[in-house]
Write an enzyme that holds these catalytic residues in place. Structure first.
Site, PDB file in Angstrom:
ATOM      1  N   GLN A 510      -2.953   4.194   6.944  1.00 45.32           N
ATOM      2  CA  GLN A 510      -2.062   3.119   6.515  1.00 45.32           C
ATOM      3  C   GLN A 510      -1.163   3.542   5.358  1.00 45.32           C
ATOM      4  O   GLN A 510      -0.158   2.883   5.071  1.00 45.32           O
ATOM      5  CB  GLN A 510      -2.875   1.887   6.092  1.00 45.32           C
ATOM      6  CG  GLN A 510      -3.642   1.254   7.238  1.00 45.32           C
ATOM      7  CD  GLN A 510      -4.459   0.054   6.783  1.00 45.32           C
ATOM      8  OE1 GLN A 510      -4.180  -0.541   5.741  1.00 45.32           O
ATOM      9  NE2 GLN A 510      -5.481  -0.303   7.547  1.00 45.32           N
ATOM     10  N   CYS A 511      -1.482   4.630   4.687  1.00 46.58           N
ATOM     11  CA  CYS A 511      -0.676   5.100   3.558  1.00 46.58           C
ATOM     12  C   CYS A 511       0.591   5.784   4.066  1.00 46.58           C
ATOM     13  O   CYS A 511       0.551   6.543   5.034  1.00 46.58           O
ATOM     14  CB  CYS A 511      -1.474   6.075   2.693  1.00 46.58           C
ATOM     15  SG  CYS A 511      -2.920   5.339   1.916  1.00 46.58           S
TER      16      CYS A 511
END
Length: 650
Positions: A510-511
């Site tokens: 998700q980063c």
């Protein structure tokens, strides 16, 4: 000038009267300077270098020497007889006066001279070759001789001489007889930017008449030499002056005039408040705009600096992109910046997100929007930077009953912020987070600048503003350019609705992972695009070309900072940039009429359906039918191929 009989040293000088406290009442030498300024008009400059023993020299500037007079008390300044001081200054020396401060340019009020005709351009008198000779001759003069000099035109030849070559400096009164005035042009360096000559001309004529009374009742030609920054003399003016016969009345009534008017247009001193120039905050404000002023003065005279100060920018996202955009906005002179974010500063942020430090990470981390706003104020205390802590609701993220009130509050915060600002920057982490701000901004006609990052790629684009989607497709595609109001938004190239892109992703997935330089490049380009758009004569309607390499495109579509593309796609791995352009899509899931009308009519009810599933957008815009049609065409194509294959086999 120091004595009208000393023609070898003719040149304007000034006298300043300065009201101050705690200073000895003593006279000091001081230097000022002037030049022709086409962009800002007549300017006489006095700065910190004016007190140097030798004046600063700069090309095309003329230095003048004057006197600084200090008085200890304001009362002494007020009680001084200004007319006597001016008369004494004029009779003693053609100098200048200053301070509390009040500029005076002493000049005789008699006799009154007249222009026979309107001034004409120097190009009507001299050809290009003669102008080159004139420029060369002027530059060969000593710096002290460039205030006043003569130009002799003999057939095609041009000669530039000091006044002493024409008028005998050893004689206090010299006859002008024997000199062909039709061949002589008396010249002076003119700071005026209008058709009227600058103040040095009045001094010049007064000195000429004092030295050469035979000039009375004659016509003389005077050239106001105006040298542009590139060395051109094209803006210079030629004046034909009629000097009447001197009369005894004129002799007796001769006096001195020349006090400058103040800001109100009245005769009176001006006030210099030293605290304003010594306050470090005010110094920072004035100094921060130095680069912008230099751009305007030296390179782009048409640059509108005020539009930057007036424009209110809303930054949705205070991460890596948001920090870089904010810093570039400051450098461009923007002074109203608001951040929207719902995250806090973490220990991984400061090395990439330039508005944060290690201190912002402590104690659980400060709110990003708040920390970014405070950081801007630490950089420039006068900036109007604000923060909004809010979450942006997104398609494909259903809202439960317990979060309904929070959703209402967030939508209201985002809507109010967009309405109150002029420009919206979309600097968010995901595609779906950009949908709601895009819809709201389109509904309220706001400028939207979108920036998105990949690992080693980036996209910067502006959304269309102003016109409805209807009729935009065919006309735009046939033309070489697309009007700014008909440009597509971030979602116009999509045929699917945004959804939950973080679903089924691990925390590390998700980063956002990008090469460190990508955000800096995209952030800078986003601000440059906005600056070019605001400075374009058509504003938000500035067109974007389909093919920037098309040599047939008319450069009239460019603004003062060049053309304004629709989008910029960059690829760092190959160091390439392309400039795609697309018109609005009539079935866009964000800026199409059907979506905007649905949101305007049904409000939160419409949003809840979108948040429940992005597929709702595909249904109301007709994209769902488009998908079915495309699938059917694929099936028919496959069937035809299969049948054809059977025939061939048989």
């Amino acid at each position: 000038m120091r004595g009208v009989n000393n023609l070898t040293n003719w040149g304007p000088t000034t006298r300043f009267l300065v009201g101050s406290t705690g200073l000895d009442e003593a006279k000091k030498d001081i230097y000022g300077r002037y030049t022709y300024r086409e962009d800002v008009g007549t300017v006489f400059e006095v700065d910190g270098t004016s007190f140097n023993k030798l004046p600063e020299t700069e090309q095309h500037y003329i230095n003048v020497k004057g006197t600084l007079i200090n008085v200890n008390k304001l009362e002494d300044f007020k009680q001084s007889d200004k007319s006597i001081l001016l008369n004494n200054s004029g009779e003693e020396d053609l100098k200048k006066y200053r301070y509390y401060y009040w500029f005076g340019f002493p000049c005789r009020n008699q006799p009154t001279v007249y222009m026979n005709d309107e001034p004409v351009s120097i190009t009507t008198i001299f050809n290009e070759q003669q102008l080159e000779q004139l420029n060369k001759g002027f530059n060969s003069l000593d710096l002290t001789q460039r205030h006043y000099f003569t130009i002799t035109k003999n057939n095609d030849s041009i000669t530039v001489d000091t006044l002493s070559k024409i008028l005998d400096p050893k004689k206090q009164v010299e006859s002008i007889k024997g000199i062909d005035l039709s061949m002589i042009y008396f010249a002076f360096t003119d700071p005026s930017g209008t058709s009227s000559p600058g103040w040095p001309m009045r001094l010049f004529i007064a000195a000429l008449l004092d030295h050469c009374p035979d000039l009375y009742n004659t016509d003389i030609n005077i050239i106001g030499l105006r040298c542009s920054a590139n060395g051109s003399l094209q803006k210079s003016q030629v004046y034909n002056i009629k000097i009447p016969q001197i009369s005894e009345t004129s002799k007796g009534s001769a006096g001195w005039v020349g006090w400058e008017r103040n800001e109100k247009g009245a005769f009176g001193p001006k006030l210099a408040v030293m605290s304003s120039s010594m306050d470090p905050i005010k110094l920072a404000e004035s100094s921060s705009d130095l680069n912008m002023r230099l751009m305007k003065w030296r390179l782009v005279p048409e640059l509108d600096l005020d539009v930057m100060k007036r424009t209110k920018c809303l930054l949705l996202g205070a991460g890596t992109l948001g920090c870089h955009v904010a810093r570039n906005l400051l450098a461009w002179g923007f002074r109203n910046i608001t951040f929207v974010d719902n995250a806090k500063v973490s220990y991984s942020n400061p090395t990439r997100q330039v508005l944060y430090t290690h201190q912002d990470c402590l104690n659980g981390g400060q709110k990003k929007a708040e920390a970014a706003a405070n950081s801007l104020k630490a950089i420039l205390p006068t900036v109007n930077s604000k923060s909004i802590f809010a979450h942006i609701p997104m398609p494909g993220y259903p809202v439960g009953e317990d979060l309904m009130e929070e959703m209402y509050n967030n939508v209201k915060l985002i809507t109010d912020a967009i309405v109150e600002h002029d420009v919206v920057f979309l600097l968010l982490d995901s595609r779906e987070a950009r949908w709601l701000p895009t819809v709201i901004a389109a509904l309220h006609g706001k400028i939207v600048i979108n920036a998105a990052l990949g690992f080693d790629s980036y996209l910067v684009m502006r959304h269309g503003v102003g016109l409805n989607v209807a009729g935009a497709g065919g006309e735009g595609l046939r033309a070489a350019t697309v009007p700014g109001g008909r440009l597509g938004c971030y979602f116009c190239n999509d045929v699917t609705a945004p959804g939950n892109t973080f679903a089924e992703r691990t925390l590390d997935q998700q980063c956002t992972v990008t090469r460190p330089g990508v955000a800096a490049i995209a952030g800078a380009l986003a601000v440059e695009m906005l600056a070019a758009l605001l400075q374009h004569p058509l504003g938000v309607e500035a067109p974007a070309v389909y093919n920037p390499d098309n040599k047939e495109i008319d450069s009239v579509d460019d603004g003062i900072l060049g053309s304004v593309p629709h989008s910029i796609r960059g690829f760092l791995h190959s160091y390439q940039t392309v400039l795609p352009t697309c018109a609005k899509f009539t079935q866009c899931i964000a800026c199409s009429d059907v979506v905007l009308n649905a949101y305007k009519d049904k409000g939160t009810e419409f949003l809840l359906k979108v948040f429940e599933s992005g597929k709702y957008l595909e249904r109301i815009t007709g994209l769902e039918e488009l998908h079915i049609s495309a699938e059917m065409n694929d099936m028919l194509a496959f069937s035809d191929d299969e049948d054809q294959g059977n025939i061939d086999n048989e």
